[in-house]
Design a protein around this motif. Structure first.
Motif, PDB file in Angstrom:
ATOM      1  N   ALA A  26     -83.701 -21.129  22.903  1.00 15.17           N
ATOM      2  CA  ALA A  26     -84.661 -21.885  22.104  1.00 15.17           C
ATOM      3  C   ALA A  26     -84.102 -22.136  20.709  1.00 15.17           C
ATOM      4  O   ALA A  26     -83.529 -21.247  20.086  1.00 15.17           O
ATOM      5  N   GLY A  27     -84.243 -23.388  20.233  1.00 15.38           N
ATOM      6  CA  GLY A  27     -83.740 -23.765  18.919  1.00 15.38           C
ATOM      7  C   GLY A  27     -82.400 -24.454  18.946  1.00 15.38           C
ATOM      8  O   GLY A  27     -81.985 -25.041  17.932  1.00 15.38           O
ATOM      9  N   ASP A  28     -81.681 -24.420  20.087  1.00 11.44           N
ATOM     10  CA  ASP A  28     -80.383 -25.095  20.195  1.00 11.44           C
ATOM     11  C   ASP A  28     -80.565 -26.608  20.213  1.00 11.44           C
ATOM     12  O   ASP A  28     -81.555 -27.130  20.740  1.00 11.44           O
ATOM     13  N   PHE A  29     -79.579 -27.322  19.665  1.00 17.44           N
ATOM     14  CA  PHE A  29     -79.463 -28.770  19.814  1.00 17.44           C
ATOM     15  C   PHE A  29     -78.210 -29.052  20.641  1.00 17.44           C
ATOM     16  O   PHE A  29     -77.147 -28.482  20.366  1.00 17.44           O
ATOM     17  N   ILE A  30     -78.332 -29.924  21.641  1.00 15.74           N
ATOM     18  CA  ILE A  30     -77.211 -30.267  22.516  1.00 15.74           C
ATOM     19  C   ILE A  30     -76.995 -31.771  22.449  1.00 15.74           C
ATOM     20  O   ILE A  30     -77.911 -32.555  22.725  1.00 15.74           O
ATOM     21  N   VAL A  31     -75.792 -32.178  22.070  1.00 13.31           N
ATOM     22  CA  VAL A  31     -75.430 -33.595  22.014  1.00 13.31           C
ATOM     23  C   VAL A  31     -74.402 -33.868  23.102  1.00 13.31           C
ATOM     24  O   VAL A  31     -73.400 -33.157  23.213  1.00 13.31           O
ATOM     25  N   ARG A  32     -74.670 -34.905  23.902  1.00 15.63           N
ATOM     26  CA  ARG A  32     -73.756 -35.284  24.987  1.00 15.63           C
ATOM     27  C   ARG A  32     -73.279 -36.709  24.737  1.00 15.63           C
ATOM     28  O   ARG A  32     -74.085 -37.610  24.485  1.00 15.63           O
ATOM     29  N   LEU A  33     -71.980 -36.896  24.843  1.00 15.37           N
ATOM     30  CA  LEU A  33     -71.355 -38.194  24.584  1.00 15.37           C
ATOM     31  C   LEU A  33     -70.415 -38.511  25.730  1.00 15.37           C
ATOM     32  O   LEU A  33     -69.604 -37.663  26.123  1.00 15.37           O
ATOM     33  N   GLY A  34     -70.515 -39.723  26.296  1.00 13.00           N
ATOM     34  CA  GLY A  34     -69.652 -40.040  27.418  1.00 13.00           C
ATOM     35  C   GLY A  34     -69.743 -41.493  27.853  1.00 13.00           C
ATOM     36  O   GLY A  34     -70.348 -42.333  27.174  1.00 13.00           O
ATOM     37  N   ALA A  35     -69.135 -41.777  28.986  1.00 12.31           N
ATOM     38  CA  ALA A  35     -69.150 -43.114  29.584  1.00 12.31           C
ATOM     39  C   ALA A  35     -70.343 -43.210  30.524  1.00 12.31           C
ATOM     40  O   ALA A  35     -70.426 -42.472  31.511  1.00 12.31           O
ATOM     41  N   ALA A  36     -71.279 -44.102  30.213  1.00 12.65           N
ATOM     42  CA  ALA A  36     -72.496 -44.277  31.012  1.00 12.65           C
ATOM     43  C   ALA A  36     -72.411 -45.605  31.765  1.00 12.65           C
ATOM     44  O   ALA A  36     -72.206 -46.659  31.160  1.00 12.65           O
ATOM     45  N   THR A  37     -72.567 -45.525  33.080  1.00 12.08           N
ATOM     46  CA  THR A  37     -72.527 -46.715  33.933  1.00 12.08           C
ATOM     47  C   THR A  37     -73.907 -46.995  34.499  1.00 12.08           C
ATOM     48  O   THR A  37     -74.504 -46.130  35.140  1.00 12.08           O
ATOM     49  N   VAL A  38     -74.418 -48.206  34.243  1.00 14.13           N
ATOM     50  CA  VAL A  38     -75.692 -48.646  34.811  1.00 14.13           C
ATOM     51  C   VAL A  38     -75.391 -49.461  36.067  1.00 14.13           C
ATOM     52  O   VAL A  38     -74.722 -50.496  36.004  1.00 14.13           O
ATOM     53  N   SER A  39     -75.871 -48.954  37.206  1.00 16.58           N
ATOM     54  CA  SER A  39     -75.627 -49.603  38.497  1.00 16.58           C
ATOM     55  C   SER A  39     -76.967 -50.061  39.072  1.00 16.58           C
ATOM     56  O   SER A  39     -77.698 -49.266  39.687  1.00 16.58           O
ATOM     57  N   PRO A  40     -77.328 -51.336  38.885  1.00 12.10           N
ATOM     58  CA  PRO A  40     -78.638 -51.823  39.353  1.00 12.10           C
ATOM     59  C   PRO A  40     -78.794 -51.725  40.869  1.00 12.10           C
ATOM     60  O   PRO A  40     -77.863 -51.982  41.633  1.00 12.10           O
ATOM     61  N   ASN A  41     -79.988 -51.330  41.271  1.00 16.30           N
ATOM     62  CA  ASN A  41     -80.378 -51.303  42.679  1.00 16.30           C
ATOM     63  C   ASN A  41     -81.482 -52.344  42.841  1.00 16.30           C
ATOM     64  O   ASN A  41     -82.599 -52.047  43.242  1.00 16.30           O
ATOM     65  N   GLU A  42     -81.104 -53.607  42.523  1.00 17.72           N
ATOM     66  CA  GLU A  42     -82.127 -54.638  42.299  1.00 17.72           C
ATOM     67  C   GLU A  42     -82.784 -55.125  43.585  1.00 17.72           C
ATOM     68  O   GLU A  42     -82.198 -55.099  44.672  1.00 17.72           O
ATOM     69  N   ASP A  43     -84.019 -55.559  43.417  1.00 18.34           N
ATOM     70  CA  ASP A  43     -84.798 -56.213  44.475  1.00 18.34           C
ATOM     71  C   ASP A  43     -85.519 -57.378  43.814  1.00 18.34           C
ATOM     72  O   ASP A  43     -86.447 -57.181  43.042  1.00 18.34           O
ATOM     73  N   SER A  44     -85.085 -58.590  44.118  1.00 20.22           N
ATOM     74  CA  SER A  44     -85.595 -59.770  43.420  1.00 20.22           C
ATOM     75  C   SER A  44     -86.445 -60.626  44.342  1.00 20.22           C
ATOM     76  O   SER A  44     -86.129 -60.812  45.523  1.00 20.22           O
TER      77      SER A  44
END
Length: 228
Positions: A26-44
């Motif tokens: 409790a009280g910790d701060f965690i920062v995460r930094l990285g490569a984020a890929t958005v892969s749509p699972n679209e239904d149009s």
């Protein structure tokens, strides 16, 4: 292949130092930094053009995009945290099904606020987590390709075409793990599923065409986690 090799090496190193890593508390701060890929699972929905006879196109498909992802988590208890997901803007190209042509592009930001559960919080070593939360997707800078604009001109007699997508609010779920590489930093692997639904409107000088799009992407992140 090189990326997967690096991950495997990092995980192997983590096994050797996991016992040295301090527990999340409790009280910790965690920062995460990285490569984020958005892969749509679209239904149009189908795109119904106001012609005589009517022409119906089978919706759109949306490409993936990878950007810099950053999350910040505040541990308000040993096993519980609150996370905010942010990223640099994602830009997705889309195609019109049936015509097989480039339709244009859209840009969005998907900030997501989540409640996280850390089953090993308070214990040293690996820190898996699960989370649920709420996403707000801000969609802007929509562009219609010259090819689509020309096609609509030929079919509808339109001299211009603009695109507008509504912003979205929806639930999100996540799972991930921090693999310690030292006392206060480690490798992070995470995945989100985000419910993103929007109404798209193509505006021309001869009328409007509206259709619903469920984007519903999987978001994958590989990066580094720091604990403060």
């Amino acid at each position: 292949m090189k990326t997967m090799t690096r991950i495997a090496v990092a995980a192997a190193l983590a096994c050797g130092v996991a016992g040295q890593a301090s527990a999340y508390e409790a009280g910790d701060f965690i920062v995460r930094l990285g490569a984020a890929t958005v892969s749509p699972n679209e239904d149009s929905d189908n795109i119904n053009l106001p012609t005589e006879p009517p022409i119906s196109l089978p919706g759109i498909s949306i490409d993936n995009d990878t950007q810099l992802g950053i999350t910040g988590t505040w541990m308000f208890a040993d096993k519980w945290g609150v996370e905010l997901l942010a990223a640099t803007p994602f830009e997705h190209d889309f195609k019109v099904k049936g015509l097989g042509i480039d339709g244009g592009s859209v840009t969005h930001l998907p900030p997501t606020l989540s409640l996280q559960w850390y089953p090993r919080g308070g214990s040293n070593g690996w820190q898996p987590y699960l989370g649920v939360g709420l996403n707000y997707t801000f969609i802007y800078d929509e562009e219609v390709s010259g090819i689509l604009e020309g096609t609509l001109g030929a079919v509808l007699g339109a001299s211009r075409a603009d695109l507008k997508l509504d912003d979205s609010i929806g639930p999100a779920a996540q799972a991930g793990v921090d693999i310690p590489l030292g006392d206060n930093f480690g490798l992070n692997i995470g995945v989100w599923y985000i419910d993103i639904g929007t109404e798209a409107t193509i505006v021309t000088d001869v009328g409007k065409v509206k259709f619903d799009v469920d984007i519903d992407p999987w978001v994958y992140n590989v990066g580094i986690a720091w604990r403060f």
